[in-house]
Design an enzyme around this catalytic site. Structure first.
Site, PDB file in Angstrom:
ATOM      1  N   CYS A  56      37.190  36.221  42.606  1.00  0.00           N
ATOM      2  CA  CYS A  56      35.961  36.120  41.804  1.00  0.00           C
ATOM      3  C   CYS A  56      34.785  35.644  42.653  1.00  0.00           C
ATOM      4  CB  CYS A  56      36.169  35.170  40.628  1.00  0.00           C
ATOM      5  SG  CYS A  56      37.424  35.729  39.459  1.00  0.00           S
ATOM      6  N   ARG A 133      38.694  42.181  34.928  1.00  0.00           N
ATOM      7  CA  ARG A 133      37.438  42.508  35.615  1.00  0.00           C
ATOM      8  C   ARG A 133      36.817  43.755  34.980  1.00  0.00           C
ATOM      9  NH1 ARG A 133      37.717  39.061  39.842  1.00  0.00           N
ATOM     10  NH2 ARG A 133      39.844  38.461  40.454  1.00  0.00           N
TER      11      ARG A 133
END
Length: 222
Positions: A56, A133
């Site tokens: 991330c 995601r």
């Protein structure tokens, strides 16, 4: 029955062409109402599994370092994860201190998972507490135009996100389609004929590159 209904809520996904679901949320830049957010602009809304995690951090840094390219495409970035606003602020500050990269775009604090559920960002077989995601491309009319989904352990491709965004905008502007691997400067596909008269006109048209009567390409501006 309750478990089944809950799973259905978790996996609901707005479809391409749908109006983007509206919501209110706290972000690192203050509270927003999505229907009022970034008026007149495109929005790329993307979720990440958690703050202070390695993949991330690389992704958010990628969005941050290329923010000027999104700005040039009249596009606002909007991040999200199921973390508190305090975790978001701590992570933003930590990354800036360690790398010099500043996440200068709003990040939604979705602790109650309201937005994640609304956009189908929670996929129970992957995780029930972390958003996958997801990337939603939303046009100025707040219509969903393109959706990307990646699992928790695979980072996204920033070049492809920008390429897809530009392709959407150019196809809208010129009413054309994009071939495989299209990138800015490449030829585009013109709509195929829909009548016999249009077919005859296409066969006589030397201004386009004809692979066949139904597949013709041209350079933009010609």
């Amino acid at each position: 029955m309750e478990d089944i209904e809950e799973k259905q809520v978790f996996t609901q996904i707005p479809r391409i062409g749908d109006k983007a679901p509206d919501f209110k949320a706290k972000t690192t830049k203050g509270e927003i109402t999505f229907s009022e957010f970034a008026k007149g602009k495109w929005v790329v809304m993307f979720s990440h599994p958690a703050d202070f995690t390695p993949v991330c951090t690389t992704e958010m840094s990628g969005f941050a370092t290329r923010k000027s390219e999104f700005d040039a495409l009249n596009t606002e970035l909007l991040g999200l994860s199921i973390d508190s606003i305090h975790a978001h602020l701590g992570w933003v500050n930590n990354v800036r201190k360690n790398t010099g990269v500043y996440f200068d775009f709003p990040i939604i604090a979705d602790l109650d998972m309201k937005v994640s559920k609304l956009y189908g960002m929670l996929q129970p077989n992957e995780s029930e507490t972390a958003a996958v995601r997801a990337v939603f491309f939303i046009d100025p009319a707040k219509k969903v135009r393109l959706i990307m989904y990646y699992p928790l352990n695979v980072g996204r491709n920033m070049d492809e996100i920008l390429r897809a965004l530009e392709a959407l905008q150019i196809s809208d502007q010129y009413e054309v389609a994009m071939p495989l691997d299209w990138k800015k400067g490449d030829k585009v596909i013109v709509p195929p004929p829909k009548t016999l008269d249009e077919l005859e006109a296409r066969l006589k048209d030397d201004s386009v590159e004809k692979v066949d009567w139904y597949l013709a390409k041209k350079e933009l501006g010609k």
